[in-house]
Design an enzyme around this catalytic site. Structure first.
Site, PDB file in Angstrom:
ATOM      1  N   GLY A 172      -4.883  -1.577   4.891  1.00 48.43           N
ATOM      2  CA  GLY A 172      -4.112  -2.744   4.529  1.00 48.43           C
ATOM      3  C   GLY A 172      -4.981  -4.258   4.729  1.00 48.43           C
ATOM      4  N   ARG A 173      -5.270  -4.310   5.877  1.00 45.23           N
ATOM      5  CA  ARG A 173      -5.947  -5.336   6.109  1.00 45.23           C
ATOM      6  C   ARG A 173      -7.464  -5.859   5.510  1.00 45.23           C
ATOM      7  NH1 ARG A 173      -5.090  -2.266  10.258  1.00 45.23           N
ATOM      8  NH2 ARG A 173      -6.643  -1.417  11.422  1.00 45.23           N
ATOM      9  N   GLU A 190      10.361  -4.518   4.580  1.00 46.08           N
ATOM     10  CA  GLU A 190      10.570  -6.007   4.413  1.00 46.08           C
ATOM     11  C   GLU A 190      10.236  -6.144   2.970  1.00 46.08           C
ATOM     12  OE1 GLU A 190       8.880  -4.650   6.891  1.00 46.08           O
ATOM     13  OE2 GLU A 190       8.925  -6.044   8.789  1.00 46.08           O
ATOM     14  N   GLU A 243      -5.323  -6.414  14.480  1.00 44.63           N
ATOM     15  CA  GLU A 243      -4.550  -5.224  14.287  1.00 44.63           C
ATOM     16  C   GLU A 243      -5.643  -4.145  14.289  1.00 44.63           C
ATOM     17  OE1 GLU A 243      -0.942  -4.543  11.314  1.00 44.63           O
ATOM     18  OE2 GLU A 243      -2.660  -3.913  10.220  1.00 44.63           O
ATOM     19  N   LYS A 256       0.962  -1.248   0.112  1.00 39.14           N
ATOM     20  CA  LYS A 256       0.045  -0.069   0.004  1.00 39.14           C
ATOM     21  C   LYS A 256       0.998   1.197   0.070  1.00 39.14           C
ATOM     22  CE  LYS A 256      -3.528   2.407   2.705  1.00 39.14           C
ATOM     23  NZ  LYS A 256      -4.445   2.324   3.730  1.00 39.14           N
ATOM     24  N   HIS A 304      -5.866 -32.536  17.858  1.00 36.95           N
ATOM     25  CA  HIS A 304      -4.802 -33.526  18.343  1.00 36.95           C
ATOM     26  C   HIS A 304      -3.446 -32.626  18.690  1.00 36.95           C
ATOM     27  CE1 HIS A 304      -6.348 -37.275  17.121  1.00 36.95           C
ATOM     28  NE2 HIS A 304      -6.810 -36.661  15.877  1.00 36.95           N
ATOM     29  N   LYS A 356       9.001  -0.845  14.572  1.00 37.65           N
ATOM     30  CA  LYS A 356       9.471  -0.391  13.288  1.00 37.65           C
ATOM     31  C   LYS A 356      10.631   0.682  13.320  1.00 37.65           C
ATOM     32  CE  LYS A 356       5.540  -0.959  10.203  1.00 37.65           C
ATOM     33  NZ  LYS A 356       4.572  -0.140   9.383  1.00 37.65           N
TER      34      LYS A 356
HETATM   35  O1  F6P Z   1       2.205  -4.154   9.814  1.00 37.88           O
HETATM   36  C1  F6P Z   1       1.996  -2.989   9.754  1.00 37.88           C
HETATM   37  C2  F6P Z   1       1.225  -2.679   8.379  1.00 37.88           C
HETATM   38  O2  F6P Z   1       1.169  -1.277   7.998  1.00 37.88           O
HETATM   39  C3  F6P Z   1      -0.074  -3.484   8.164  1.00 37.88           C
HETATM   40  O3  F6P Z   1      -1.267  -2.634   8.565  1.00 37.88           O
HETATM   41  C4  F6P Z   1      -0.131  -3.720   6.565  1.00 37.88           C
HETATM   42  O4  F6P Z   1      -0.983  -4.415   6.137  1.00 37.88           O
HETATM   43  C5  F6P Z   1       1.382  -4.072   6.393  1.00 37.88           C
HETATM   44  O5  F6P Z   1       2.043  -3.405   7.349  1.00 37.88           O
HETATM   45  C6  F6P Z   1       1.972  -3.921   4.968  1.00 37.88           C
HETATM   46  O6  F6P Z   1       1.951  -2.797   4.589  1.00 37.88           O
HETATM   47  P1  F6P Z   1       1.995  -2.040   3.016  1.00 37.88           P
HETATM   48  O7  F6P Z   1       1.151  -2.650   2.306  1.00 37.88           O
HETATM   49  O8  F6P Z   1       2.141  -0.660   2.997  1.00 37.88           O
HETATM   50  O9  F6P Z   1       3.568  -2.710   2.671  1.00 37.88           O
END
Ligand code: F6P
Length: 582
Positions: free
Chosen positions: A287-288, A233, A374, A227, A405, A530
């Protein structure tokens, strides 16, 4: 939880201006009602057929039985009053009408617009957003048809049959859940023949290695999903796979082998991806809550074709209409949300197990974990007032029989954990063996039907005595019962039902947040970790390249970092490019 009196930074006037839901009469009535419920046992409540009948609802192929909740019809009436006190109906309407209900980010919350039919009007900031949604959907349909038909080919002229979607959190978990659920659906299988879809989420180089293992860059398309297009990452993984492609095929191959999904098209271009090959979404999609945007629709359409994904969107849309219009007593997401509040805030059960009796739903709980935790893992009200009650719940889960199990021991005889049992009437992949007592799916479903009763009814010492169980084992073999659960029976598991299930849980979380009076649509809690990682990253670089001493960290962190650097001092200061060899 901080006591209100210990919060000098809040002016008295500010606190007084906010009414928390716990100050309302319906909340107090429910608190008092807990005593009545504590006197009951599900064994007895379940004998009341009329009660049970009224605790079953059905909508569009989804059947919900919540009669095994520690609740009476009176509890339900009290919960509806609580919903009224929280202006739940109005809050739902505010969401659908594009008001900036995500106030800390000053944004609308319109994931419902992502699956709205083409002719719907949903406004955000005075603009109908549905045409924009469909422009992107049309672009995805066109692009994915080109890739799938082989009219869009890779740099060496080969068809792109494999896709790696890079993304994390909301840019990963929802698409992974839907992909996993579709993987064995007979209709979806037909469309996915000869194709692979993989997900690279973790910044761990092992995840890179596992993703590229066995793939040829010549036939691979990489979709970078973010987003913000700034997530550390995801961006390192994107640079890594860009290197994987360009070192094999030359830098110009990136144009044919990398596309992006983002709200930040400027950063997409800066990264080196042609904006024509970028698929937009908007800041009113959390995002979620983004699996129905290009975040999910692009990778899933590449794998299964757009027509399958459109069915998924229609399933979600059917629940969106239901959620907006059905009376609360018949409204599946509202009922789910209110019962969660009852369990968490009144009965004091902070966790919830999500237990699908379907291997295809193995990634459902991990996705809902993010959607729920979240969203509702908050300590202050939407106005910033510390909550004198806990919000949010601890979600976890596994496909049912695997869980049986593993952790069910605790659920049956240890802590009380309200359970969601999810069963499917018709298996995606039926198996029958001549001579067996039942089909394989019936075997699975025998567990689905048995477990809720084991939890609700339990087993008494008298029953054990009648079975001649040795006296010393009776305490160990007794089941207290009275453990709440709900059962979802879904007609089948195809793209449409998967969309329904997703939307039911998304809206359930919203209901909980609306009643608790929190902002379910921001996520400030992820920021602190972060920013501390940024400081560590700088230190690791300075120590490795300039042998700089570790400075500015807490005692324990300094010790750990020292140990880590000393034990990995063979990492060269001037790092050459190294890609996994797997
Ligand atoms: O973990 C935090 C977060 O901001 C989530 O809300 C989001 O889904 C994820 O990181 C990934 O963010 P992006 O889509 O901006 O890479």
């Amino acid at each position: 939880m901080a006591a209100l009196s210990t919060l000098p930074f809040l002016h008295h006037a500010e606190m007084a201006s906010t009414t928390l839901i716990c100050d309302t009469q319906p909340w107090k009535d429910l608190k008092a009602h807990v005593e009545d419920i504590k006197k009951t046992h599900l064994r007895d409540l379940m004998n009341d057929k009329e009660r049970c009948e009224q605790m079953m609802v059905e909508f569009d192929g989804m059947f919900l039985d919540y009669s095994r909740q520690c609740a009476t019809l009176d509890t339900m009436d009290k919960l509806y009053k609580l919903a009224e006190a929280a202006s739940l109906k109005q809050q739902i309407n505010r969401m659908y009408s594009g008001e900036h209900i995500n106030s800390t980010e000053n944004r609308s919350v319109l994931h419902v617009a992502l699956r709205a039919p083409r002719d719907t009007v949903i406004n955000s900031d005075g603009k109908n957003v549905v045409p924009d949604v469909w422009n992107v959907l049309d672009k995805i349909k066109d692009f994915t048809e080109k890739v799938r038909s082989g009219s869009w080919v890779g740099a060496t002229g080969k068809t792109l049959k494999d896709v790696i979607a890079i993304g994390i959190g909301g840019s990963f978990l929802g698409p992974l859940f839907v992909h996993t659920a579709l993987q064995t659906d007979p209709e979806a299988i037909e469309f996915a023949k000869g194709r692979q879809l993989r997900f690279l989420a973790n910044v761990d180089p092992i995840d890179v290695a596992r993703n590229i293992a066995g793939l040829n860059p010549e036939t691979t398309l990489v979709v970078v999903v973010s987003k913000t297009f700034t997530t550390a990452e995801t961006m390192l993984n994107a640079r890594t796979l860009r290197e994987w492609i360009s070192s094999a095929l030359g830098p110009s191959a990136v144009a044919k082998h990398m596309v992006a999904v983002s709200t930040n098209l400027m950063l997409v271009e800066k990264f080196g991806i042609d904006p024509n090959n970028a698929f937009a979404f908007w800041d009113w999609v959390g995002g979620r809550y983004s699996v129905c945007s290009a975040v999910g629709v692009l990778p899933l359409s590449l794998q299964y074709g757009f027509s399958i994904v459109e069915k998924f969107l229609k399933g979600a849309s059917s629940i969106d209409d239901h959620f907006r219009s059905a009376p609360f007593e018949k409204n599946i997401p509202v009922l789910l949300g209110l019962l969660s509040i009852w369990n968490v805030s009144f009965l004091g059960y902070p966790a919830r197990a999500i237990l699908p009796y379907s291997q295809a739903l193995e990634k459902f709980a991990p996705h809902i974990q993010q959607v729920s935790m979240e969203s509702n893992g908050k300590g202050v009200s939407i106005d910033g007032v510390p909550l004198p009650y806990e919000a949010g719940e601890i979600d976890f889960g596994e496909p049912g029989t695997n869980g049986q199990h593993s952790f069910y021991q605790l659920i049956h005889q240890g802590r009380v954990i309200p359970c969601d049992f999810i069963g499917i009437v018709k298996s995606q992949q039926p198996v029958y063996l001549k001579g067996e007592v039942v089909s394989n799916h019936d075997e699975l479903m025998s567990n689905f039907f048995a477990q809720p009763d084991a939890l609700a009814y339990g087993k008494t010492a008298e029953q054990l005595l009648k079975e001649n169980v040795a006296q010393h084992l009776i305490p160990h073999k007794t089941f207290s019962g009275n453990r709440p659960s709900l059962s979802f029976l879904i007609s089948s598991l195809n793209a449409y039902n998967i969309g329904q299930l997703l939307a039911s849980y998304e809206h359930r979380v919203a209901v909980e947040g609306f009643v608790w009076g929190i902002n379910s649509f921001d996520q400030w809690g992820v920021e602190l970790g972060k920013s501390l990682a940024t400081q560590v990253r700088k230190q690791l670089n300075a120590s490795r390249t300039k042998s700089e001493p570790i400075e500015g960290f807490k005692f324990s962190t300094t010790k750990l970092l020292t140990r880590y650097l000393q034990a990995s001092s063979d990492v060269p200061a001037d790092l050459p490019t190294l890609l996994p060899r797997i």
